[in-house]
Scaffold this motif. Structure first.
Motif, short mmCIF file in Angstrom:
data_model
loop_
_atom_site.label_atom_id
_atom_site.label_comp_id
_atom_site.label_asym_id
_atom_site.label_seq_id
_atom_site.Cartn_x
_atom_site.Cartn_y
_atom_site.Cartn_z
N LEU A 221 11.98 -10.12 12.53
CA LEU A 221 12.29 -10.00 13.95
C LEU A 221 13.68 -10.56 14.24
O LEU A 221 14.49 -9.94 14.93
N ALA A 222 13.97 -11.75 13.71
CA ALA A 222 15.29 -12.35 13.95
C ALA A 222 16.39 -11.48 13.37
O ALA A 222 17.44 -11.28 14.01
N THR B 107 22.34 -15.44 19.33
CA THR B 107 22.05 -16.50 18.38
C THR B 107 20.56 -16.82 18.44
O THR B 107 19.86 -16.43 19.39
N PHE B 108 20.05 -17.51 17.42
CA PHE B 108 18.61 -17.72 17.31
C PHE B 108 18.32 -19.18 17.04
O PHE B 108 19.17 -19.94 16.59
N PHE C 194 15.56 -16.66 21.19
CA PHE C 194 16.94 -16.16 21.10
C PHE C 194 17.73 -16.52 22.34
O PHE C 194 17.19 -16.64 23.44
N ASP C 195 19.03 -16.65 22.14
CA ASP C 195 19.99 -16.78 23.24
C ASP C 195 20.90 -15.57 23.17
O ASP C 195 21.66 -15.41 22.21
N LEU C 196 20.80 -14.70 24.17
CA LEU C 196 21.57 -13.46 24.18
C LEU C 196 22.93 -13.60 24.84
O LEU C 196 23.68 -12.62 24.94
N GLY C 197 23.24 -14.79 25.31
CA GLY C 197 24.52 -14.98 25.97
C GLY C 197 24.51 -14.46 27.40
O GLY C 197 23.45 -14.23 28.00
#
Length: 699
Positions: A95-96, A107-108, A122-125
């Motif tokens: 998945l990551a 980022t994960f 997750f951080d999608l910004g």
């Protein structure tokens, strides 16, 4: 994050043969440098195809790692709980990989296996407008498709041990991984400070920080589905970054995945948050605040029945009733220790002119005050105090879940004060009492867990904990209950027995607790005069049977899918006339039912009969009674039992006797069929039909 053993590049070298011991006690000799994969191949084609990892002397190893000479070795397969955990962990990595491939700049953080599945955060910004980017349902479809492409590529999971400098370089673009490396995050993948740093790489483009182990390659995966997206604060801290969490489920076979999804569908139909609204039982008004419920008349009827039954059983069981206030001075919770170890779960203090007060999170300190109001004699023991006491605990908004996780709730709380020599018999008596009450509500399948001392979060001395644990274990053994031991899961007060029930679709719910406590009697200086004339310290037992009225009610709603058995149903019968000129007889039937002590309603003939019957059944009432010309003449009713065939021309007295019998024996079947059917609103399905197991949330 930590691990031991050689890098895969060390595998395969010549050397002396190694001997391993298999689970059946047999020894097997393998070539020097042999791995778990070699062992699996030596056991046959099926083992070679299905084995996921090896376990050598208790340490989990990837299949490509060498086996130590003389080790006891077992192979792990998808059919086991351990195998499912490995599958889910590996699927989380896929998945990551898929997300980072599809969303450049993302980022994960962490992605552990959980009960029935896995997740990754997750951080999608930020988007062009400066807002945090989020996943949509359409995104999940694209991510799942990308995951399947990774699975089809059969990418190997390659383990490596790296230096801290190399790890910093690998994860320079991923600050959450760096924080894990710094030891600042409570991450399930992290190892002890100063331990070996291990990574797993699938391709040149994707590497993750992880202690493993993993399946040999992504081709071993595939029976998975992404389920939903949720927000999750990094490290569970509301002051930190809100991350996007993707939940998924993964299984060892296509059939297991399909069965799980079917169970989830059935569980969704039983979701108490929907049913309490549909059946007009209770609600959670926004104006009241999160985690607080108001009970509507029909829900209050069921609650009253539950509470009345509990009071009756406690009254005949040798308990004495007490009442305590909803708040107390801070000094009380300083004495009990709650302000030391439970402050985060308490509401903020209220500053008053005569001190600081807190809404009570527990009833036990006040029960200790009742015990201590006068000198006690050994002749008064066991002293069993019982209260339906409302408590208040602060739960973060993200953890609230209908009645299952709530901020204000009422416990059927008992605290028993016993002499040391009375403890074993009293625990056995409690076990019998708890099971008999749970049986009355339709639960027959139980699991017992004995939780022992948390090595850090405890009060009191080790000797007291050992004595209490021994007493609980002995009671379970004498009663012949199978149980599992959960080492280190009992905190603060003392060791405990948790009793889980299995519901109609196989889900496990933790309800009742029996906890032995040497510590509060010490803190409150509780004493009694023994037969020897000397002063002694009692032992205290905490016992919650329902756990809380609210949560137990929620479990009952889901267990019965809102179709309560007759003794619990808010309305036991709805009476309908075929035509408007039958309404007066229908009203007289309702009056006779009410006079006999039953809960009945009349539905006027203002719509066609079929429409009214359907409307009545939607309320999941146990009985719909229809009356027409012949019934008016003969004093009979047409009985339409929930989930059973219609019966015509039933004398009203006969129906009343049937209902009386079902209420008296607290039957879970409807209509005198003699079954243990758990009807879900007219479908006539049974607990067995619903499936053998179900999703237990786990996150």
């Amino acid at each position: 994050m930590s691990g031991n053993g050689a890098d895969p590049s060390d595998i395969g070298g010549a050397g002396a043969a190694v001997t391993v011991v298999l689970p059946d006690g047999q020894s097997r000799e393998l070539a020097g440098g042999a791995t778990g994969a070699d062992l699996a191949a030596s056991l046959g084609r099926r083992a070679a195809k299905d084995a996921l990892i090896a376990v050598a002397d208790g340490e989990q190893l990837d299949l490509n790692r060498p086996l130590p000479d003389g080790a006891s070795v077992s192979l792990v397969f998808p059919s086991s709980d351990e195998g499912l955990e490995v599958l889910r962990h590996s699927t989380a990595h896929v998945l990551a990989q898929a997300v980072l491939r599809l969303y450049p700049g993302a980022t994960f953080s962490i992605g552990p296996p959980i009960t029935d599945g896995f997740y990754y955060d997750f951080d999608l910004g930020l988007d062009d407008g400066g807002r945090a980017r989020t996943f949509s349902d359409e995104d999940l479809e694209a991510i799942e498709a990308e995951m399947r492409a990774i699975v089809a590529a059969r990418q190997p999971f390659i383990r490596a041990e790296v230096s801290r400098a190399a790890a910093d370089e690998l994860f320079a673009a991923h600050p959450y991984k760096i924080e894990i490396l710094d030891g600042e995050a409570d991450d399930p993948a992290s190892g002890p400070e100063g331990g070996v740093i291990t990574t797993y790489r699938n391709t040149d483009e994707f590497v993750d920080l992880c202690r493993g182990p993993h399946v040999p390659d992504t081709g071993r995966l595939g029976h998975f589905k992404l389920m939903r997206v949720a927000g999750a604060y990094w490290r569970g801290d509301e002051s930190r970054q809100m991350l996007q969490r993707i939940y998924g489920t993964a299984w060892g076979s296509k059939a297991e995945l399909a069965a799980h999804l079917e169970r989830l569908e059935e569980a969704a139909k039983r979701d108490h948050r929907r049913l309490v609204t549909d059946l007009d039982l209770l609600s959670f008004p926004a104006e009241l605040g999160g985690g607080l419920a108001v009970w509507h008349p029909k829900g209050a009827v069921v609650r009253k029945i539950m509470e009345d039954y509990s009071r009756d059983r406690h009254e005949t069981g040798g308990y004495e009733f007490v009442y305590t206030p909803h708040l107390a001075n801070a000094r009380l919770f300083e004495t009990s220790g709650h302000l030391d170890f439970y402050a985060e779960g308490m509401y903020p203090p209220m500053e008053m002119d005569n001190g600081v007060y807190y809404p009570k999170p527990m009833n036990c300190p006040m029960h200790c005050l009742i015990f201590n109001q006068r000198q006690r004699s050994y002749r008064e023991l066991p002293l069993r105090l019982f209260e339906l006491g409302t408590v208040y605990r602060y739960e973060r908004s993200g953890t609230l879940h209908g009645l299952m996780r709530i901020r204000g709730f009422t416990q059927d709380d008992s605290h028993l004060y016993v002499a040391p020599e009375q403890l074993p018999d009293e625990i056995e008596r409690l076990l019998d009492f708890v099971l008999s009450v749970l049986n009355a509500f339709g639960f027959e399948d139980f699991e017992f867990k004995l939780s022992t001392q948390d090595p850090e979060k405890y009060v009191g001395d080790d000797e007291g904990w050992e004595q209490a644990t021994a007493a609980l274990r002995a009671a379970l053994d004498r009663r012949g209950h199978d149980y599992m031991e959960a080492a280190g899961e009992a905190a603060f007060y003392g060791p405990k027995i948790d009793i889980d029930v299995t519901d109609a679709i196989g889900r496990s719910w933790q309800l009742s607790t029996i906890q032995v406590d040497f510590n509060l009697p010490e803190r409150f200086n509780l004493r009694y005069t023994g037969a020897d004339g000397e002063v002694h310290r009692p032992i205290m037992i905490h016992r919650a049977l329902f756990g809380s009225i609210e949560r137990f009610f929620g479990v009952l709603v889901e267990h019965y899918a809102g179709a309560f058995p007759p003794w619990l149903a808010p309305v036991q019968a709805v009476v309908l006339g075929v035509r408007a000129d039958h309404d007066s007889f229908a009203e007289s039937v309702v009056a006779q039912l009410a006079e006999a002590g039953y809960r009945a309603e009349m539905m006027p003939a203002d719509d066609p009969l079929g429409a009214r019957i359907r409307r009545a059944k939607l309320t999941k009432v146990p009985y719909v009674l229809v009356v027409g010309d012949d019934d008016v003449a003969a004093g009979t009713v047409g009985v339409n039992p929930r989930g059973q065939p219609v019966q015509r021309d039933v004398p009203l007295g006969e129906f009343l006797a049937r209902l009386a019998d079902e209420v008296e024996r607290k039957a879970v079947d409807v209509g005198g069929a003699g079954s243990t059917t758990v009807d879900v609103g007219g479908a006539g399905s049974t607990a067995a039909d619903a499936g053998a197991a179900a999703d237990s949330a786990g996150d």
